[in-house]
Structure formats: structure tokens, C-alpha cells
Scaffold this motif. Structure first.
Motif, PDB file in Angstrom:
ATOM      1  N   SER A 199       0.857  -1.207   0.000  1.00 17.31           N
ATOM      2  CA  SER A 199       0.000   0.000   0.000  1.00 17.31           C
ATOM      3  C   SER A 199       0.881   1.240   0.000  1.00 17.31           C
ATOM      4  N   PRO A 200       1.595   1.481  -1.126  1.00 14.71           N
ATOM      5  CA  PRO A 200       2.528   2.624  -1.167  1.00 14.71           C
ATOM      6  C   PRO A 200       1.835   3.973  -1.045  1.00 14.71           C
ATOM      7  N   GLY A 201       0.596   4.066  -1.539  1.00 14.29           N
ATOM      8  CA  GLY A 201      -0.096   5.346  -1.425  1.00 14.29           C
ATOM      9  C   GLY A 201      -0.320   5.740   0.013  1.00 14.29           C
ATOM     10  N   PHE A 202      -0.782   4.790   0.814  1.00 22.71           N
ATOM     11  CA  PHE A 202      -0.979   5.070   2.230  1.00 22.71           C
ATOM     12  C   PHE A 202       0.342   5.426   2.903  1.00 22.71           C
ATOM     13  N   ALA A 203       1.396   4.651   2.616  1.00 19.94           N
ATOM     14  CA  ALA A 203       2.684   4.880   3.264  1.00 19.94           C
ATOM     15  C   ALA A 203       3.238   6.258   2.927  1.00 19.94           C
ATOM     16  N   GLY A 250       4.417  11.719   4.379  1.00 17.55           N
ATOM     17  CA  GLY A 250       4.381  13.135   4.010  1.00 17.55           C
ATOM     18  C   GLY A 250       3.758  13.998   5.084  1.00 17.55           C
ATOM     19  N   VAL A 251       2.643  13.533   5.662  1.00 22.31           N
ATOM     20  CA  VAL A 251       1.998  14.286   6.745  1.00 22.31           C
ATOM     21  C   VAL A 251       2.920  14.362   7.958  1.00 22.31           C
ATOM     22  N   ILE A 293      -2.036  18.863  14.437  1.00 26.62           N
ATOM     23  CA  ILE A 293      -2.935  18.550  13.326  1.00 26.62           C
ATOM     24  C   ILE A 293      -2.391  17.379  12.520  1.00 26.62           C
ATOM     25  N   ALA A 294      -1.067  17.359  12.314  1.00 23.19           N
ATOM     26  CA  ALA A 294      -0.475  16.245  11.573  1.00 23.19           C
ATOM     27  C   ALA A 294      -0.695  14.926  12.311  1.00 23.19           C
ATOM     28  N   CYS A 295      -0.479  14.923  13.620  1.00 25.35           N
ATOM     29  CA  CYS A 295      -0.689  13.700  14.388  1.00 25.35           C
ATOM     30  C   CYS A 295      -2.157  13.282  14.385  1.00 25.35           C
ATOM     31  N   THR A 296      -3.050  14.260  14.421  1.00 29.42           N
ATOM     32  CA  THR A 296      -4.473  13.951  14.357  1.00 29.42           C
ATOM     33  C   THR A 296      -4.819  13.294  13.025  1.00 29.42           C
ATOM     34  N   ASN A 297      -4.274  13.842  11.941  1.00 32.64           N
ATOM     35  CA  ASN A 297      -4.516  13.243  10.628  1.00 32.64           C
ATOM     36  C   ASN A 297      -3.975  11.820  10.558  1.00 32.64           C
ATOM     37  N   LEU A 298      -2.785  11.630  11.110  1.00 31.43           N
ATOM     38  CA  LEU A 298      -2.191  10.297  11.066  1.00 31.43           C
ATOM     39  C   LEU A 298      -2.990   9.317  11.916  1.00 31.43           C
ATOM     40  N   VAL A 310       5.507   3.621  14.168  1.00 27.97           N
ATOM     41  CA  VAL A 310       6.831   4.192  14.413  1.00 27.97           C
ATOM     42  C   VAL A 310       7.663   4.173  13.137  1.00 27.97           C
ATOM     43  N   LEU A 311       7.536   3.126  12.332  1.00 34.42           N
ATOM     44  CA  LEU A 311       8.275   3.069  11.072  1.00 34.42           C
ATOM     45  C   LEU A 311       7.813   4.177  10.131  1.00 34.42           C
ATOM     46  N   LEU A 312       6.514   4.406  10.078  1.00 32.53           N
ATOM     47  CA  LEU A 312       6.010   5.523   9.270  1.00 32.53           C
ATOM     48  C   LEU A 312       6.529   6.857   9.788  1.00 32.53           C
ATOM     49  N   ALA A 313       6.552   6.997  11.117  1.00 28.35           N
ATOM     50  CA  ALA A 313       7.047   8.249  11.698  1.00 28.35           C
ATOM     51  C   ALA A 313       8.517   8.452  11.400  1.00 28.35           C
ATOM     52  N   LEU A 314       9.312   7.369  11.444  1.00 24.81           N
ATOM     53  CA  LEU A 314      10.737   7.501  11.153  1.00 24.81           C
ATOM     54  C   LEU A 314      10.963   7.903   9.693  1.00 24.81           C
ATOM     55  N   GLY A 315      10.191   7.321   8.792  1.00 19.19           N
ATOM     56  CA  GLY A 315      10.299   7.734   7.397  1.00 19.19           C
ATOM     57  C   GLY A 315       9.907   9.193   7.216  1.00 19.19           C
TER      58      GLY A 315
END
Length: 864
Positions: free
Chosen positions: A77-81, A86-87, A344-349, A386-391
Motif C-alpha cells: 500500500s505505497p499510497g498510504f505509506a 508526508g503528513v 494537526i499532523a498527528c491527528t490526521n495520522l 513508528v516506522l512511518l514516523a521515522l520515514g
């Protein structure tokens, strides 16, 4: 055994479930076999060592499994990642850049020895409302002799010099320092030496230390510069050292340092305040103790010199704290804005992960059915977040690195620090901490909810979306949080924008169009005599006025706003004089034609004339504010007052000028003839700024003006070439930067919030498909469904707006020093922010609402 079982909790729960009983049995067997007094102790030590190693290995093994599984899942699911990263990058990047600037300005240690003990000392003129002002040499000498709280005390002053010698003359900013100052700072020179007692000895040759930038720029970085003689205002001085690149003192503008010497006559006039004190506290002395001692010293000097030191106190504060309130508030406001963006970014995530968890219900249910416990699922989902956050954090570091040089324009020039904070380990540590906190922050709620709800029900085709309940409360809370943060940012940005408009609307008191300014500061003692100066002025003005398109030209001591101080006491004949409360007025020497050149209106009387020489009675042209203060309702022409070492007669009245800037009320202004002053007297107010009013583009005259100055004096440098309109625009430049930066944060937050709100509301509608289908099947009309969805969205927006307005008002109160008189509850700003937030919410809910209207009842009721 209970203690050993508790120790096993350091293992993953799945590991304990599989091997816990076996490990307890083995440990019990070892305890039974242990003999002697040391046997049980050795068994426990062996168990502790085994647990420490094997638990770490077990966690690492699970982490490798989770990491491999998460990587495969995100690849599918590259779009989600990419969206999630990005957010996260926007939130982490904004927060990292803002923290770097705030830390650089307010918290990071100054690059000097023992910076926590470095203090600045100034005088306080309490009776006149001046908190901090310069110190007189006489008071400095006595403060140094009578105080015991400091290891060392020195003094410094800043001014510009004409630097000559090899090459073209140029104007440089310099700081004259006593021999103790560089020792107090504890910075070693890059080459040569700093000032020592030999440089302060009577008859010693003048010496200078060069800044790194000047050494590289003017002298090409030559090692042979040491021992070379340069000219400062025509006086020879020997170069004895070069400071390192990172050295700035007392601010970033200083390029040259020279020895500050005091003669016996310098200590006589204690009202002559032009130096600053600097000291290093003793290790066993606190700032409060030093302040208490200096209050006593100031009181002692007030008794000894009741006229000069009337109501004069001593200000002692950390050198790091030498900041204006605006300069201190701005980084904090920037940090708050970045915090809103990160929220706001964390809320979106969080909403993204909640939606993804709903999609993955069947997968999670299968894993739970195969034996994965809740902690295993939660661990897997947290690894993903956490992996998404690190990216995203890695991308955020790149964004922050690009944003910091732009935000560095907010770093005040008054601090002795670099303009741009270093991208060092502190910067990376901040980004890593924010990334980790964000990853856990936006991932923990979806992980626990999805992990706790994975079960047999998830194996059903649709799962039940449900209406209301905790899931609905979570989505509502996320919507409210996004609207709240958006309102806070919009209001703060709107308040600063209103403040900018208010400041730009202030009349400076003069015309700026078509006026060019040039600085030709004359060196002393060569121009100490008035006749020599007037000869220079006459030659320059004659040549400049003869240039095509020049309407008028004149000289003044200091341009309005370019130099904000320069006040002298006013003594009125027949009025009781109290040295501690003497009224003050701004002093400027001018040549004839100055008011015409700047378009300052002449209200009564006349301008200064060429005939106003030392042989004629001293005259003065005063401002309207001075007339209102001292001669209200009277004709001021012919009135006399003591000012500038002479009894002056008022011959003219002109309009008020904003000498101290557009945001501060100026003292009354007094303009004196440049010819009516004694030789080598009041030399700090010698006219140096040339103003030229011209038709067309004044900048085209610059080469001819340089030639006119060279014709009058080939050794005289020309500096400060700029339009008067640029000087006035510079008054609002910091505010424009503030508004642009905060507007960028607000726009980013608004875009994130709009996308997040649309996603949240779409998800909320999709989870109520069955309910909406039932309502339509029972006869609900499209308008009712549309109204229901929009009402729910507006209800959540109303809660967010209410909370946001309360927080925004509190934020506005805390940043009133930045608002230039705009009230934190400004109705226009609040209504604009509310309207924009509500419109954003309605826009985000419109598509989901229309989608809800088009729900097919039969399809919706077959979801199960």
C-alpha cells in the motif's frame, strides 16, 4: 517463585505464554539443587544474567519479525505509506525548525566561557521611565571598585569607524572594549593576541583586533596582517590579533575591536552615559545576591552624587537575557504555531491509522484466531506507526534544514550568536525525539483499539460500523482537535496581520518618496573643528544640489529611526529644576534645507539659516509636541530654554517625527544649527547623514554623489546608501517576516486540517452506511440525510471553534507585545478565523454528505 514470575514480565507476553512455565520449573529445580549459603544467591545471579540476555534476544527477534512484516505490508500500500510519511514530515519538520530557532535564541549556551555566570550591567533611570540605559564611566569605575560579587568587570561601547590604510576606505562597525572584556568572555584569538595591560598603559600605541570576516574580506586572510597599521577615523592602530569565525560581540555587526581607554576627564560627567558594563559572577554568588549588592552600591553613589545620580539604579541581568520583549516572544509564538501544525499532523495520522485498522479487521481477526494475543497485535501496529514516523521524520529533517535559514531572519541581531543555528547533534536529537513521540502519539490509540477489537466478529464480511459509542467519540475528538488548532493559528496570524496594518498606517512625520540617504561620518580629531566640518558640508552640498533632478539636500546628525536615542535634558527658565526628573528632548544638528528635503512641515517661524553661526544668538527649531508640552496655548516663537550646553531661542516649529520608530512615541524634537556648537563639543551629534530629495530614481545619483564626497575629501568613505523609504519599510520588515512565517504555518495547518477533516468525516459517513440505509428505507428524504450529516459536522466544528477561541485569546494575551495595540479579542480577526474554520469544515463535509444522500438502502442493509 512469585518474584521470578514477576521478573519474567521483561519478556514478550507471547514468549512468556509459551515458555514461562518451563522456565519457572527449571529455576525451581536449580534452587533445590543449590547448596550452601552462596548457592541461592548464585542461582539468582545466574537467572538475572540469563533473563537479561535472553529477553533482549526475544524482543529483538520479535522486532525483526514485526519490521519485516510491516515493510511487506507498506509495500503493498505505497499510497498510504507515502501519504502518512508526508503528513509526518510536515509536522516533524515544522516543529524541528521552530525548536531549533527557539533553542538558538533563548536556551542554547552562549559561545563564551562560563556563560551562565556572564552578566550585563546597565544604569536604571527610574524617574524617567528608562529601565535599562547606558552607563557613565564615573559610575562604572565606582561600581567596579565597590562591588565584590564579580570575578571581573569590564566595559564596552559600540560605534562605527572609517577604516583606511590599504585599499578604499570603508565604514566598519566596531566595539571599543576595556582590557578585561575579552578575558571575561574567555575566547582565544585565531591568530595573535587580545588586549592586555600594555595596551591600556598611558602613551601606548593604539591596537586593534580584527573579526574573521573582515580579515578574510579586506585583507584576504593574510597571516602577515599582524603588526600591520590601519587607520581608524584617520588614527593609526596596529593589528595585534584576529578572532575566530564564530566570535561575535556584543552583536553580529561588530567587525573590529579596539581598546577602550578612559582619561581623568571622562569620569567627571556622570550624566554622560555611553558605555555598557559586563562582568562574570563569582562561583559562589547568585544573580539575586549580585543585584542586592548593586542596589546598595547605586544607593551609596546616589548619596555621594545627589544631582548626577538622582534616582539612578543598577540593572544586573544575564547577558543571554538582553532581549527586547518582542524578540523573546516571537520564537515562543513560532514554537506554538509549529506545535499546532504537529498536533494537526498527528491527528490526521491517527485518523489514517484508524481507517486502515478498520480495513484490516479481517486480517487482524485471522491473526487473533491463530493465537496472536492483543499485545502481539498492538506491538505490530505500533511498529508500523513508528516506522512511518521515522520515514516521515527523515523527510522532516530535510524540510527543517531548508526552513531554518528562512526562519533565521527572526533571530535578533542584538545577541552575540550566529544568525543560523548549527545543524548539529542537538538538531538531530530534537528531530529524533519529535519523530519518536509523534510515532507513538498517533499510533498508540489506533493500535490499542484495533488490537483490542480483533476477534471472531472481524471475520464477518463487513463488520458492524456501529453508530455512536467510543469509536464515534474518538472521531469527534479528532475533528474538534483539528478545528481547535486551526482556529488558534488563524487568530494569531490574523492578529499579527492587523498589527502590521496598524503600524504601516502610522504617519512617520516626513515624506519618504524620492529621498536618498548617504552616510559620510567624519573622523575625529581631523574634523573636530566646526569650520573644517562646515567646509566639507558646503562642498558636498554645493556639488550635490547642482546635480540634475536634485530638489534639495541637507545634513543631519542621525536619520529618524536609524538612530533612536540622542536625548538631552530640557531646562526651562523660571521652572524648578529636579535633576532626577528633568524632561528630555531629542537632539539633532542640521544644516539649512533639512526640513524641505524631508518634507517635514514648517508650522511657524523659520528654518535654521546659514547666518546661525557661533557669533549669532543660539537658536532652535522645535517640534509641535514640545510646544504642547512646555508652552501650551502660547506663541512659542521667541521662547527660551537651556538645551545642548546653551540657552536657546525658539525660531521655528515643525511637525513631529517618529524618531524612535513607528511603534514608539518619541520625545519632543529639537533641531539646532550645525554651526552653533563649540569645537570638539557634543561630537557624538556631528552631522553625518546626507539626505537628497530628487526627481525620478534617486539611486541613479549615487556615482555622482560619491564623486562629490571624494572631491571634498578623498579619504572619506561613503556608507549607508539607501532610500529613506527602505528605512521606513525596515520598521515593518520584522513584522512582515513574522506574518509571512506564521501565515505559512497557518496555511500548512489549514491544508492539513482540511484534508484531515474530509477524511474523518468521510470515514464517519462510511461507518454509518447501514444506519443511513435504514433511514432512507423508512422514508427519510435526501434533505434530512444531508442536514443530519452537516449538523453533526457543524456541531463538532462549534466545539472546536469554542475551545479554539478560548485558547487563541489566551495566546493573544501572552503575545501582546507583538500586537502594536491590537486587542487580543479583536472582533474582525476572531470572526474571520471562525468563518474560515466553519467554511473549511462545511467544505470537508459536503462530499461525504452528498455521498450519504446517494446510499442505496438495499445495498446498505446487506453489509453484514
Amino acid at each position: 517463585m512469585r518474584l521470578y514470575r514477576a521478573l519474567l514480565h521483561v519478556y514478550p507476553a507471547s514468549f512468556r505464554a509459551e515458555y514461562g512455565d518451563e522456565m519457572c520449573a527449571i529455576f525451581a529445580e536449580k534452587r533445590r539443587e543449590a547448596t550452601g549459603r552462596l548457592g541461592p544467591i548464585l542461582a539468582w545471579l545466574e537467572a538475572l544474567a540469563d533473563v537479561a540476555v535472553s529477553a533482549l534476544r526475544a524482543h529483538a527477534d520479535l522486532f525483526r519479525q514485526d519490521l519485516a512484516f510491516t515493510t511487506r505490508t507498506l509495500r503493498r500500500s505505497p499510497g498510504f505509506a507515502l501519504t502518512a510519511m508526508g503528513v509526518a514530515a510536515l509536522g516533524v519538520g515544522a516543529a524541528t525548525a521552530a525548536f531549533s530557532i527557539t533553542d538558538h535564541v533563548l536556551f542554547r549556551r552562549l559561545p563564551f566561557a562560563f556563560p551562565e555566570r556572564l552578566v550585563k550591567l546597565d544604569q536604571e533611570q527610574l524617574a524617567r521611565g528608562y529601565g535599562h540605559m547606558e552607563l557613565s564611566p564615573g559610575n562604572y569605575r565606582d561600581w567596579k571598585a565597590l562591588s565584590h560579587s564579580f570575578e571581573a568587570m569590564g566595559a564596552y561601547r559600540t560605534r562605527a569607524y572609517n577604516l583606511g590604510g590599504d585599499g578604499e576606505p570603508e565604514r566598519v562597525e566596531a566595539s571599543a572594549v576595556t582590557v578585561e572584556v575579552l578575558e571575561i568572555l574567555g575566547v582565544r584569538p585565531l591568530a595573535g593576541r587580545v588586549f592586555g595591560p600594555q595596551d591600556d598603559a598611558p602613551g601606548a600605541p593604539d591596537t586593534v583586533v580584527l573579526g574573521y570576516g573582515l580579515w578574510q574580506g579586506r585583507f584576504g586572510g593574510e597571516a602577515g596582517v599582524l603588526g600591520r597599521t590601519v587607520l581608524l577615523d584617520g588614527n593609526p592602530a596596529v593589528v595585534i590579533g584576529v578572532m575566530p569565525p564564530a566570535f561575535h560581540f556584543p552583536n553580529r555587526d561588530a567587525e573590529v575591536w579596539l581598546a577602550l581607554r578612559f582619561g581623568p576627564s571622562d569620569y567627571d560627567d556622570r550624566s554622560d552615559t555611553y558605555i555598557h558594563g559586563i562582568a562574570r559572577l563569582r562561583p559562589d554568588v547568585t544573580l539575586a545576591q549580585a543585584r542586592a549588592e548593586m542596589r546598595g552600591v547605586a544607593a551609596q553613589l546616589e548619596r555621594a552624587f545627589p544631582e548626577a545620580n538622582a534616582r539612578t539604579g543598577a540593572a544586573v541581568f544575564h547577558f543571554r537575557d538582553d532581549l527586547a520583549p518582542q524578540a523573546r516572544l516571537l520564537p515562543l509564538a513560532l514554537l506554538g504555531a509549529a506545535g499546532c501544525v504537529l498536533l494537526i499532523a498527528c491527528t490526521n495520522l491517527t485518523s489514517l491509522l484508524l481507517a486502515r485498522a478498520m480495513v484490516r479487521r479481517k486480517e487482524l481477526a485471522v491473526r487473533a484466531a491463530l493465537g496472536a494475543g492483543r499485545d502481539r497485535l498492538v506491538r505490530q501496529l505500533l511498529t508500523e506507526s513508528v516506522l512511518l514516523a521515522l520515514g516521515g521524520g527523515a523527510l522532516g529533517v530535510l524540510l527543517a534544514a531548508g526552513a531554518v535559514p528562512v526562519l533565521a531572519r527572526l533571530v535578533p541581531n542584538s545577541l552575540p550568536i550566529a544568525e543560523t543555528p548549527a545543524m548539529d547533534l542537538r538538531f538531530v536529537a530534537c528531530a529524533l525525539a519529535l519523530t519518536t513521540a509523534a510515532g507513538i502519539g498517533f499510533g498508540v490509540l489506533p493500535a490499542f483499539r484495533a488490537g483490542g477489537q480483533a476477534g471472531v466478529g472481524g471475520l464477518q464480511e463487513g463488520g458492524r460500523g456501529g453508530v455512536g459509542g467510543r469509536r464515534e467519540h474518538v472521531r469527534s475528538a479528532l475533528v474538534v482537535a483539528e478545528v481547535t488548532a486551526s482556529v488558534v493559528l488563524l487568530v494569531c496570524c490574523g492578529l499579527l496581520l492587523r498589527a502590521l496594518w496598524r503600524v504601516q498606517g502610522v504617519d512617520p512625520g516626513f515624506r519618504t518618496d524620492g529621498v536618498l540617504t548617504v552616510r559620510t561620518a567624519l573622523p575625529l580629531p581631523r574634523y573636530g573643528r566646526v569650520a573644517a566640518r562646515e567646509q566639507f558640508y558646503a562642498r558636498v552640498l554645493s556639488d550635490v544640489r547642482a546635480l540634475p533632478g536634485v530638489a534639495d539636500a541637507a545634513y543631519i546628525s542621525y536619520l529618524p529611526m536609524a538612530m533612536r536615542g540622542g536625548v538631552w535634558p530640557v531646562i526651562l527658565p523660571g521652572v524648578a529644576d529636579d535633576p532626577g526628573t528633568r524632561p528630555l528632548a531629542s537632539l539633532r544638528f542640521v544644516t539649512p534645507g533639512f526640513f524641505s528635503a524631508l518634507g517635514i512641515p514648517l508650522r511657524a517661524g523659520r528654518d535654521v539659516r546659514e547666518s546661525d553661526t557661533r557669533e549669532a544668538p543660539p537658536v532652535a527649531v522645535v517640534s509641535e509636541s514640545m510646544v504642547r508640552r512646555y508652552w501650551p496655548g502660547q506663541d512659542p516663537i521667541g521662547r527660551q530654554f537651556q538645551f545642548g550646553l546653551a540657552l536657546r531661542t525658539v525660531v521655528g516649529v515643525v511637525g513631529d517625527v517618529r524618531v524612535r520608530g513607528l511603534e514608539r512615541t518619541s520625545e519632543p524634537q529639537v533641531y539646532l544649527s550645525s554651526k552653533q556648537v563649540q569645537d570638539n563639543s557634543i561630537i557624538g551629534y556631528t552631522p553625518q547623514d546626507l539626505v537628497i530629495r530628487a526627481q525620478g530614481d534617486p539611486m541613479r545619483l549615487v556615482p555622482a554623489i560619491r564623486e562629490a564626497v571624494r572631491h571634498a575629501d578623498p579619504q572619506q568613505p561613503v556608507s549607508g546608501v539607501r532610500l529613506l523609504s527602505d528605512i521606513v519599510a525596515g520598521e515593518t520588515a520584522p513584522r512582515r517576516v513574522q506574518v509571512r512565517v506564521l501565515a505559512a504555518f497557518a496555511a500548512t495547518a489549514l491544508a492539513l486540517a482540511a484534508v484531515g477533516l474530509h477524511g474523518l468525516l468521510s470515514f464517519a459517513v462510511s461507518s454509518r452506511v447501514q444506519e443511513i440505509g435504514v433511514r432512507i428505507a423508512l422514508g427519510a428524504r435526501a434533505s434530512h440525510i444531508l442536514g443530519m450529516v452537516l449538523r453533526d459536522a457543524l456541531a463538532m466544528a462549534a466545539m472546536g471553534v469554542g475551545l479554539g477561541l478560548a485558547l487563541a485569546y489566551a495566546a493573544g494575551r501572552s503575545m501582546e507585545a507583538l500586537l502594536a495595540g491590537v486587542h487580543p479579542g479583536d472582533a474582525v480577526t476572531l470572526l474571520g478565523a471562525v468563518g474560515l474554520s466553519v467554511a473549511m469544515t462545511l467544505a470537508g463535509s459536503l462530499v461525504p454528505a452528498l455521498r450519504a444522500v446517494g446510499v442505496d438502502p438495499l445495498t446498505a442493509m446487506r453489509v453484514e
